[in-house]
Design a protein around this motif. Sequence first.
Motif, PDB file in Angstrom:
ATOM      1  N   LEU A  83      12.548 -43.948 -70.149  1.00  0.00           N
ATOM      2  CA  LEU A  83      11.541 -43.725 -71.187  1.00  0.00           C
ATOM      3  C   LEU A  83      12.155 -43.098 -72.434  1.00  0.00           C
ATOM      4  CD1 LEU A  83       8.424 -42.549 -69.169  1.00  0.00           C
ATOM      5  CD2 LEU A  83       8.627 -44.610 -70.555  1.00  0.00           C
ATOM      6  N   ARG A  84      13.052 -42.159 -72.250  1.00  0.00           N
ATOM      7  CA  ARG A  84      13.687 -41.529 -73.420  1.00  0.00           C
ATOM      8  C   ARG A  84      14.475 -42.552 -74.229  1.00  0.00           C
ATOM      9  NH1 ARG A  84      15.033 -36.576 -69.831  1.00  0.00           N
ATOM     10  NH2 ARG A  84      13.262 -35.230 -70.324  1.00  0.00           N
ATOM     11  N   ALA A  85      15.061 -43.540 -73.553  1.00  0.00           N
ATOM     12  CA  ALA A  85      15.850 -44.553 -74.251  1.00  0.00           C
ATOM     13  C   ALA A  85      14.981 -45.585 -74.956  1.00  0.00           C
ATOM     14  CB  ALA A  85      16.788 -45.254 -73.269  1.00  0.00           C
ATOM     15  N   HIS A  86      13.847 -45.951 -74.342  1.00  0.00           N
ATOM     16  CA  HIS A  86      13.070 -47.073 -74.865  1.00  0.00           C
ATOM     17  C   HIS A  86      11.714 -46.689 -75.464  1.00  0.00           C
ATOM     18  CE1 HIS A  86      15.960 -49.869 -73.203  1.00  0.00           C
ATOM     19  NE2 HIS A  86      15.946 -49.161 -72.101  1.00  0.00           N
ATOM     20  N   HIS A  87      11.119 -45.624 -74.979  1.00  0.00           N
ATOM     21  CA  HIS A  87       9.825 -45.157 -75.488  1.00  0.00           C
ATOM     22  C   HIS A  87       9.830 -43.630 -75.528  1.00  0.00           C
ATOM     23  CE1 HIS A  87       7.956 -49.125 -75.189  1.00  0.00           C
ATOM     24  NE2 HIS A  87       8.507 -49.250 -74.003  1.00  0.00           N
ATOM     25  N   PRO A  88      10.650 -43.026 -76.397  1.00  0.00           N
ATOM     26  CA  PRO A  88      10.788 -41.564 -76.377  1.00  0.00           C
ATOM     27  C   PRO A  88       9.467 -40.824 -76.600  1.00  0.00           C
ATOM     28  CG  PRO A  88      11.935 -42.520 -78.267  1.00  0.00           C
ATOM     29  CD  PRO A  88      11.450 -43.650 -77.437  1.00  0.00           C
ATOM     30  N   ASP A  89       8.536 -41.441 -77.276  1.00  0.00           N
ATOM     31  CA  ASP A  89       7.245 -40.792 -77.506  1.00  0.00           C
ATOM     32  C   ASP A  89       6.438 -40.648 -76.217  1.00  0.00           C
ATOM     33  OD1 ASP A  89       7.204 -43.659 -77.708  1.00  0.00           O
ATOM     34  OD2 ASP A  89       5.089 -43.514 -78.266  1.00  0.00           O
ATOM     35  N   ARG A  90       6.739 -41.450 -75.193  1.00  0.00           N
ATOM     36  CA  ARG A  90       5.982 -41.411 -73.934  1.00  0.00           C
ATOM     37  C   ARG A  90       6.642 -40.543 -72.861  1.00  0.00           C
ATOM     38  NH1 ARG A  90       1.627 -44.818 -74.369  1.00  0.00           N
ATOM     39  NH2 ARG A  90       0.885 -43.383 -72.789  1.00  0.00           N
ATOM     40  N   ALA A  91       7.873 -40.111 -73.089  1.00  0.00           N
ATOM     41  CA  ALA A  91       8.581 -39.310 -72.083  1.00  0.00           C
ATOM     42  C   ALA A  91       7.860 -37.998 -71.757  1.00  0.00           C
ATOM     43  CB  ALA A  91      10.015 -39.053 -72.531  1.00  0.00           C
ATOM     44  N   PRO A  92       7.322 -37.268 -72.740  1.00  0.00           N
ATOM     45  CA  PRO A  92       6.632 -36.019 -72.386  1.00  0.00           C
ATOM     46  C   PRO A  92       5.426 -36.225 -71.460  1.00  0.00           C
ATOM     47  CG  PRO A  92       7.129 -36.039 -74.726  1.00  0.00           C
ATOM     48  CD  PRO A  92       7.449 -37.409 -74.196  1.00  0.00           C
ATOM     49  N   ALA A  93       4.709 -37.319 -71.620  1.00  0.00           N
ATOM     50  CA  ALA A  93       3.567 -37.587 -70.742  1.00  0.00           C
ATOM     51  C   ALA A  93       4.037 -37.834 -69.315  1.00  0.00           C
ATOM     52  CB  ALA A  93       2.763 -38.780 -71.256  1.00  0.00           C
ATOM     53  N   TRP A  94       5.140 -38.578 -69.155  1.00  0.00           N
ATOM     54  CA  TRP A  94       5.664 -38.829 -67.805  1.00  0.00           C
ATOM     55  C   TRP A  94       6.181 -37.524 -67.201  1.00  0.00           C
ATOM     56  CZ3 TRP A  94       5.216 -42.925 -64.701  1.00  0.00           C
ATOM     57  CH2 TRP A  94       5.915 -42.865 -63.498  1.00  0.00           C
ATOM     58  N   GLU A  95       6.837 -36.717 -68.019  1.00  0.00           N
ATOM     59  CA  GLU A  95       7.359 -35.445 -67.534  1.00  0.00           C
ATOM     60  C   GLU A  95       6.226 -34.542 -67.042  1.00  0.00           C
ATOM     61  OE1 GLU A  95      11.114 -32.736 -68.864  1.00  0.00           O
ATOM     62  OE2 GLU A  95       9.930 -33.671 -70.427  1.00  0.00           O
ATOM     63  N   ALA A  96       5.118 -34.510 -67.789  1.00  0.00           N
ATOM     64  CA  ALA A  96       3.961 -33.703 -67.370  1.00  0.00           C
ATOM     65  C   ALA A  96       3.363 -34.240 -66.070  1.00  0.00           C
ATOM     66  CB  ALA A  96       2.906 -33.693 -68.472  1.00  0.00           C
ATOM     67  N   GLU A  97       3.298 -35.555 -65.938  1.00  0.00           N
ATOM     68  CA  GLU A  97       2.771 -36.169 -64.715  1.00  0.00           C
ATOM     69  C   GLU A  97       3.694 -35.873 -63.528  1.00  0.00           C
ATOM     70  OE1 GLU A  97       0.449 -38.281 -62.057  1.00  0.00           O
ATOM     71  OE2 GLU A  97      -0.024 -37.536 -64.048  1.00  0.00           O
ATOM     72  N   ALA A  98       4.995 -35.955 -63.739  1.00  0.00           N
ATOM     73  CA  ALA A  98       5.952 -35.657 -62.670  1.00  0.00           C
ATOM     74  C   ALA A  98       5.834 -34.192 -62.251  1.00  0.00           C
ATOM     75  CB  ALA A  98       7.373 -35.973 -63.127  1.00  0.00           C
ATOM     76  N   ARG A  99       5.685 -33.310 -63.212  1.00  0.00           N
ATOM     77  CA  ARG A  99       5.528 -31.876 -62.896  1.00  0.00           C
ATOM     78  C   ARG A  99       4.270 -31.655 -62.064  1.00  0.00           C
ATOM     79  NH1 ARG A  99       6.023 -26.703 -66.865  1.00  0.00           N
ATOM     80  NH2 ARG A  99       5.116 -25.214 -65.425  1.00  0.00           N
ATOM     81  N   ARG A 100       3.178 -32.307 -62.424  1.00  0.00           N
ATOM     82  CA  ARG A 100       1.933 -32.179 -61.667  1.00  0.00           C
ATOM     83  C   ARG A 100       2.135 -32.651 -60.223  1.00  0.00           C
ATOM     84  NH1 ARG A 100      -1.555 -35.006 -59.466  1.00  0.00           N
ATOM     85  NH2 ARG A 100      -0.760 -36.979 -60.231  1.00  0.00           N
ATOM     86  N   ARG A 101       2.829 -33.794 -60.064  1.00  0.00           N
ATOM     87  CA  ARG A 101       3.098 -34.316 -58.719  1.00  0.00           C
ATOM     88  C   ARG A 101       3.989 -33.376 -57.920  1.00  0.00           C
ATOM     89  NH1 ARG A 101       4.470 -38.978 -61.217  1.00  0.00           N
ATOM     90  NH2 ARG A 101       6.594 -38.651 -60.581  1.00  0.00           N
ATOM     91  N   HIS A 102       4.989 -32.784 -58.580  1.00  0.00           N
ATOM     92  CA  HIS A 102       5.899 -31.877 -57.886  1.00  0.00           C
ATOM     93  C   HIS A 102       5.184 -30.606 -57.433  1.00  0.00           C
ATOM     94  CE1 HIS A 102       9.106 -34.568 -58.546  1.00  0.00           C
ATOM     95  NE2 HIS A 102       9.321 -34.264 -59.809  1.00  0.00           N
ATOM     96  N   VAL A 103       4.285 -30.089 -58.262  1.00  0.00           N
ATOM     97  CA  VAL A 103       3.505 -28.910 -57.871  1.00  0.00           C
ATOM     98  C   VAL A 103       2.609 -29.259 -56.686  1.00  0.00           C
ATOM     99  CG1 VAL A 103       1.627 -27.372 -58.610  1.00  0.00           C
ATOM    100  CG2 VAL A 103       3.583 -27.758 -60.120  1.00  0.00           C
ATOM    101  N   GLN A 104       1.965 -30.414 -56.756  1.00  0.00           N
ATOM    102  CA  GLN A 104       1.079 -30.851 -55.669  1.00  0.00           C
ATOM    103  C   GLN A 104       1.869 -31.041 -54.363  1.00  0.00           C
ATOM    104  OE1 GLN A 104      -0.834 -34.563 -56.607  1.00  0.00           O
ATOM    105  NE2 GLN A 104      -2.416 -34.283 -55.069  1.00  0.00           N
ATOM    106  N   SER A 105       3.017 -31.670 -54.424  1.00  0.00           N
ATOM    107  CA  SER A 105       3.846 -31.878 -53.228  1.00  0.00           C
ATOM    108  C   SER A 105       4.359 -30.553 -52.672  1.00  0.00           C
ATOM    109  CB  SER A 105       5.039 -32.774 -53.550  1.00  0.00           C
ATOM    110  OG  SER A 105       4.614 -34.041 -53.953  1.00  0.00           O
ATOM    111  N   THR A 106       4.755 -29.654 -53.563  1.00  0.00           N
ATOM    112  CA  THR A 106       5.234 -28.341 -53.121  1.00  0.00           C
ATOM    113  C   THR A 106       4.121 -27.582 -52.414  1.00  0.00           C
ATOM    114  OG1 THR A 106       6.913 -28.257 -54.860  1.00  0.00           O
ATOM    115  CG2 THR A 106       6.218 -26.153 -53.926  1.00  0.00           C
ATOM    116  N   ARG A 107       2.910 -27.667 -52.934  1.00  0.00           N
ATOM    117  CA  ARG A 107       1.767 -27.006 -52.260  1.00  0.00           C
ATOM    118  C   ARG A 107       1.536 -27.591 -50.868  1.00  0.00           C
ATOM    119  NH1 ARG A 107      -1.554 -26.511 -57.591  1.00  0.00           N
ATOM    120  NH2 ARG A 107      -1.059 -24.350 -58.084  1.00  0.00           N
TER     121      ARG A 107
END
Length: 193
Positions: A83-107
């Motif tokens: 995403l950073r290479a091809h759609h850098p404007d969308r990388a923060p949204a994916w990063e936030a989604e990944a963080r949400r998933r990681h918190v959920q999995s850790t719980r």
Amino acid sequence: MRRALLLGALLVLTAPEALADDDPQKRLADLLVAMLDARTRPTTADTVERLGRETDALMRELAPPDDRDFYRRGLDELALRVLRAHHPDRAPAWEAEARRRHVQSTRAVLKAIREGLEHHYLNHGRYATTGEGLAILFTWGDTGGPFLERWVPVKDAWGRWFVYRYPRTRGRDEYDLRSLGPDGREGTADDVE
């Protein structure tokens, strides 16, 4: 001079603009953007399912999943790079989604560990000590065990060991169990309990 020309040609060839539309990384970036958009605009279940299948296939092609990567961090890192290479404007949204998933999995993992600690308590009449740590939950003893399945990781989604203390500083019959969260510092707002 020859070295500079070679380096310049290499940079031009590897630039995102030089990639063909059928390049797997570009296709993956476009699919990831479509998946992010599918969460914010009405789409059919079939569309979301198709996007998921195509994305999973491309991610397996570009980075085969590792059974030891319980939290799928390797795939998230690949997705962010693409995403950073091809759609850098969308990388923060994916990063936030990944963080949400990681918190959920850790719980979910913390919940499984708590259940293992309770089973240990029922069999031994006490919780595992800080010195014994969580590793004792995977062992077989005189009065039972193991109290955790082997698939349960003892590290959080950010690759850090869970913090476990018993007895804790306050309360003799209680224990502390937590993840330090994304920042890796104890006692901050992003700790996961």
